[in-house]
Scaffold this motif. Sequence first.
Motif, PDB file in Angstrom:
ATOM      1  N   CYS A  34       9.364  -9.280  -0.879  1.00  0.00           N
ATOM      2  CA  CYS A  34       8.452  -8.577  -2.109  1.00  0.00           C
ATOM      3  C   CYS A  34       7.753  -9.654  -2.842  1.00  0.00           C
ATOM      4  CB  CYS A  34       9.530  -7.544  -2.522  1.00  0.00           C
ATOM      5  SG  CYS A  34       8.493  -6.594  -3.920  1.00  0.00           S
ATOM      6  N   VAL A  35       6.461  -9.326  -3.039  1.00  0.00           N
ATOM      7  CA  VAL A  35       5.708 -10.100  -3.966  1.00  0.00           C
ATOM      8  C   VAL A  35       5.301  -9.236  -5.035  1.00  0.00           C
ATOM      9  CG1 VAL A  35       3.767 -11.253  -4.047  1.00  0.00           C
ATOM     10  CG2 VAL A  35       4.932 -11.394  -1.915  1.00  0.00           C
ATOM     11  N   ILE A  36       5.623  -9.704  -6.240  1.00  0.00           N
ATOM     12  CA  ILE A  36       5.359  -9.170  -7.566  1.00  0.00           C
ATOM     13  C   ILE A  36       4.370  -9.960  -8.401  1.00  0.00           C
ATOM     14  CG2 ILE A  36       6.291  -8.231  -9.789  1.00  0.00           C
ATOM     15  CD1 ILE A  36       8.884  -7.777  -8.388  1.00  0.00           C
ATOM     16  N   CYS A  37       3.312  -9.453  -8.678  1.00  0.00           N
ATOM     17  CA  CYS A  37       2.334 -10.188  -9.606  1.00  0.00           C
ATOM     18  C   CYS A  37       2.231  -9.744 -10.803  1.00  0.00           C
ATOM     19  CB  CYS A  37       0.907  -9.887  -8.790  1.00  0.00           C
ATOM     20  SG  CYS A  37       0.467 -10.575  -7.305  1.00  0.00           S
ATOM     21  N   ALA A  38       2.323 -10.656 -11.818  1.00  0.00           N
ATOM     22  CA  ALA A  38       2.556 -10.524 -13.269  1.00  0.00           C
ATOM     23  C   ALA A  38       0.772 -10.571 -13.586  1.00  0.00           C
ATOM     24  CB  ALA A  38       3.182 -11.557 -14.029  1.00  0.00           C
ATOM     25  N   ASP A  39       0.213  -9.362 -13.602  1.00  0.00           N
ATOM     26  CA  ASP A  39      -1.152  -9.343 -14.171  1.00  0.00           C
ATOM     27  C   ASP A  39      -2.081 -10.212 -13.453  1.00  0.00           C
ATOM     28  OD1 ASP A  39      -3.504  -8.917 -15.634  1.00  0.00           O
ATOM     29  OD2 ASP A  39      -2.477  -8.598 -17.590  1.00  0.00           O
ATOM     30  N   GLY A  40      -2.735 -11.511 -13.918  1.00  0.00           N
ATOM     31  CA  GLY A  40      -3.746 -12.372 -13.237  1.00  0.00           C
ATOM     32  C   GLY A  40      -3.048 -12.823 -12.120  1.00  0.00           C
ATOM     33  N   GLY A  41      -1.922 -12.955 -12.024  1.00  0.00           N
ATOM     34  CA  GLY A  41      -1.255 -13.613 -10.558  1.00  0.00           C
ATOM     35  C   GLY A  41      -1.722 -13.088  -9.318  1.00  0.00           C
ATOM     36  N   LEU A  42      -2.276 -11.397  -9.593  1.00  0.00           N
ATOM     37  CA  LEU A  42      -2.766 -10.862  -8.267  1.00  0.00           C
ATOM     38  C   LEU A  42      -3.956 -11.667  -7.857  1.00  0.00           C
ATOM     39  CD1 LEU A  42      -2.964  -8.330  -6.596  1.00  0.00           C
ATOM     40  CD2 LEU A  42      -4.410  -7.378  -8.635  1.00  0.00           C
ATOM     41  N   ASP A  43      -4.907 -12.181  -8.503  1.00  0.00           N
ATOM     42  CA  ASP A  43      -5.920 -12.707  -8.179  1.00  0.00           C
ATOM     43  C   ASP A  43      -5.550 -13.905  -7.223  1.00  0.00           C
ATOM     44  OD1 ASP A  43      -8.835 -11.678  -9.772  1.00  0.00           O
ATOM     45  OD2 ASP A  43      -6.755 -11.387 -10.856  1.00  0.00           O
ATOM     46  N   VAL A  44      -4.495 -14.696  -7.704  1.00  0.00           N
ATOM     47  CA  VAL A  44      -3.863 -15.935  -7.203  1.00  0.00           C
ATOM     48  C   VAL A  44      -3.221 -15.533  -5.779  1.00  0.00           C
ATOM     49  CG1 VAL A  44      -2.371 -17.782  -7.339  1.00  0.00           C
ATOM     50  CG2 VAL A  44      -3.623 -17.174  -9.473  1.00  0.00           C
ATOM     51  N   ALA A  45      -2.599 -14.400  -5.816  1.00  0.00           N
ATOM     52  CA  ALA A  45      -1.939 -13.946  -4.444  1.00  0.00           C
ATOM     53  C   ALA A  45      -2.831 -13.579  -3.427  1.00  0.00           C
ATOM     54  CB  ALA A  45      -1.030 -12.912  -4.746  1.00  0.00           C
ATOM     55  N   LEU A  46      -4.064 -12.933  -3.787  1.00  0.00           N
ATOM     56  CA  LEU A  46      -4.909 -12.780  -2.711  1.00  0.00           C
ATOM     57  C   LEU A  46      -5.777 -13.905  -2.506  1.00  0.00           C
ATOM     58  CD1 LEU A  46      -6.556  -9.369  -4.487  1.00  0.00           C
ATOM     59  CD2 LEU A  46      -4.663  -9.491  -2.749  1.00  0.00           C
ATOM     60  N   ALA A  47      -6.089 -14.681  -3.209  1.00  0.00           N
ATOM     61  CA  ALA A  47      -6.759 -15.965  -2.843  1.00  0.00           C
ATOM     62  C   ALA A  47      -5.960 -16.774  -1.801  1.00  0.00           C
ATOM     63  CB  ALA A  47      -7.066 -16.754  -4.070  1.00  0.00           C
ATOM     64  N   ALA A  48      -4.533 -16.778  -1.998  1.00  0.00           N
ATOM     65  CA  ALA A  48      -3.781 -17.101  -0.928  1.00  0.00           C
ATOM     66  C   ALA A  48      -3.298 -16.539   0.265  1.00  0.00           C
ATOM     67  CB  ALA A  48      -2.268 -17.579  -1.811  1.00  0.00           C
ATOM     68  N   GLY A  49      -3.855 -15.461   0.391  1.00  0.00           N
ATOM     69  CA  GLY A  49      -3.920 -14.539   1.454  1.00  0.00           C
ATOM     70  C   GLY A  49      -2.259 -13.860   1.505  1.00  0.00           C
ATOM     71  N   VAL A  50      -1.777 -13.528   0.269  1.00  0.00           N
ATOM     72  CA  VAL A  50      -0.336 -12.893   0.370  1.00  0.00           C
ATOM     73  C   VAL A  50      -0.344 -11.494   0.012  1.00  0.00           C
ATOM     74  CG1 VAL A  50       1.710 -12.914  -0.973  1.00  0.00           C
ATOM     75  CG2 VAL A  50       0.447 -15.231  -0.374  1.00  0.00           C
ATOM     76  N   ASP A  51       0.390 -10.645   1.036  1.00  0.00           N
ATOM     77  CA  ASP A  51       0.543  -9.604   0.633  1.00  0.00           C
ATOM     78  C   ASP A  51       1.088  -9.134  -0.643  1.00  0.00           C
ATOM     79  OD1 ASP A  51      -1.178  -8.723   2.988  1.00  0.00           O
ATOM     80  OD2 ASP A  51       0.741  -8.707   4.288  1.00  0.00           O
ATOM     81  N   VAL A  52       0.668  -8.028  -1.365  1.00  0.00           N
ATOM     82  CA  VAL A  52       1.269  -8.044  -2.780  1.00  0.00           C
ATOM     83  C   VAL A  52       1.955  -6.337  -2.532  1.00  0.00           C
ATOM     84  CG1 VAL A  52       0.670  -7.360  -5.195  1.00  0.00           C
ATOM     85  CG2 VAL A  52      -0.630  -9.263  -3.998  1.00  0.00           C
ATOM     86  N   ASP A  53       3.011  -6.349  -3.002  1.00  0.00           N
ATOM     87  CA  ASP A  53       3.631  -4.890  -3.184  1.00  0.00           C
ATOM     88  C   ASP A  53       3.860  -4.440  -4.475  1.00  0.00           C
ATOM     89  OD1 ASP A  53       5.257  -5.035  -0.701  1.00  0.00           O
ATOM     90  OD2 ASP A  53       5.884  -7.099  -1.387  1.00  0.00           O
ATOM     91  N   LEU A  54       3.570  -5.080  -5.511  1.00  0.00           N
ATOM     92  CA  LEU A  54       3.680  -4.583  -7.064  1.00  0.00           C
ATOM     93  C   LEU A  54       2.768  -5.377  -8.081  1.00  0.00           C
ATOM     94  CD1 LEU A  54       4.613  -2.680  -9.286  1.00  0.00           C
ATOM     95  CD2 LEU A  54       6.778  -4.213  -9.524  1.00  0.00           C
ATOM     96  N   VAL A  55       2.132  -4.730  -8.882  1.00  0.00           N
ATOM     97  CA  VAL A  55       1.614  -5.575  -9.765  1.00  0.00           C
ATOM     98  C   VAL A  55       1.880  -4.859 -11.008  1.00  0.00           C
ATOM     99  CG1 VAL A  55      -0.796  -6.202 -10.844  1.00  0.00           C
ATOM    100  CG2 VAL A  55      -0.539  -5.794  -8.441  1.00  0.00           C
ATOM    101  N   VAL A  56       2.359  -5.763 -12.205  1.00  0.00           N
ATOM    102  CA  VAL A  56       2.752  -5.151 -13.566  1.00  0.00           C
ATOM    103  C   VAL A  56       2.199  -6.061 -14.694  1.00  0.00           C
ATOM    104  CG1 VAL A  56       4.861  -6.891 -13.119  1.00  0.00           C
ATOM    105  CG2 VAL A  56       4.762  -4.911 -14.897  1.00  0.00           C
ATOM    106  N   GLY A  57       1.937  -5.287 -15.688  1.00  0.00           N
ATOM    107  CA  GLY A  57       1.419  -6.221 -16.833  1.00  0.00           C
ATOM    108  C   GLY A  57       0.288  -5.121 -17.444  1.00  0.00           C
ATOM    109  N   ASP A  58      -0.187  -5.606 -18.545  1.00  0.00           N
ATOM    110  CA  ASP A  58      -1.191  -4.874 -19.198  1.00  0.00           C
ATOM    111  C   ASP A  58      -2.821  -4.904 -18.578  1.00  0.00           C
ATOM    112  OD1 ASP A  58      -1.942  -7.439 -20.204  1.00  0.00           O
ATOM    113  OD2 ASP A  58      -1.791  -7.111 -22.119  1.00  0.00           O
ATOM    114  N   LEU A  59      -2.694  -5.604 -17.693  1.00  0.00           N
ATOM    115  CA  LEU A  59      -3.972  -5.913 -16.663  1.00  0.00           C
ATOM    116  C   LEU A  59      -5.106  -6.477 -17.676  1.00  0.00           C
ATOM    117  CD1 LEU A  59      -3.628  -2.840 -14.314  1.00  0.00           C
ATOM    118  CD2 LEU A  59      -2.182  -5.042 -14.204  1.00  0.00           C
ATOM    119  N   ASP A  60      -4.735  -7.181 -18.422  1.00  0.00           N
ATOM    120  CA  ASP A  60      -6.003  -8.054 -19.171  1.00  0.00           C
ATOM    121  C   ASP A  60      -6.455  -9.224 -18.502  1.00  0.00           C
ATOM    122  OD1 ASP A  60      -3.784  -9.675 -19.748  1.00  0.00           O
ATOM    123  OD2 ASP A  60      -4.390  -9.885 -21.643  1.00  0.00           O
TER     124      ASP A  60
END
Length: 208
Positions: A20-46
Amino acid sequence: MQVIATGADPEPLGRVTADCVICADGGLDVALAAGVDVDLVVGDLDSAGAAALEAVAGRAEVLRVSSDKDETDLELALAEARARGASRITVHLAAGGRLDHQLANLAVIASSRWHDAEIGAFVGRNRVFVVHPGSGAVALPLDRGAAVALQPMGGAARVTTSGVRWSLTDERLDSLSARGISNEVTTDSPTVQVEEGVVLVISSAQAT
């Protein structure tokens, strides 16, 4: 194993296999840049980019919280990982940036809230392992010659080590002392055992 990305280097993140890959807010951009499938994004999304959020729409769960909160996005992500039954968690943190964020992130991963989970981190090209009391002699996946340091968190710790140049035998390390830095691994898989306190084991060996 669960991986939490918080805005780190995409290169080591892209080489990790996780349930399972959980991204804390801006970590989402990093995960996608690394080609990682994301299961959950959590945070205030700023920090998460609009394009990144659009890219995972319908594929990943998004848990948005108010920006008026007492916990950081990393704390929220770790809490979600533990609530979902994670017992091994790898956190990918950014090196550099705001000093207050860096210090807070290290304090958060060392928290006793996660004492019953195995937590490690990549901070840029550095490896960090969290060792709590009661874990026994924890074998670390480090090769001989790697630089290693011990940093107690939140107070003094009582520590025993093996497989390092300057070993400790049930000795006290103060959290406001630099005694534990600049050690060297002398055998494969050195061990650290903590009887009291919490210790971050930090290695500047190349991430593998």
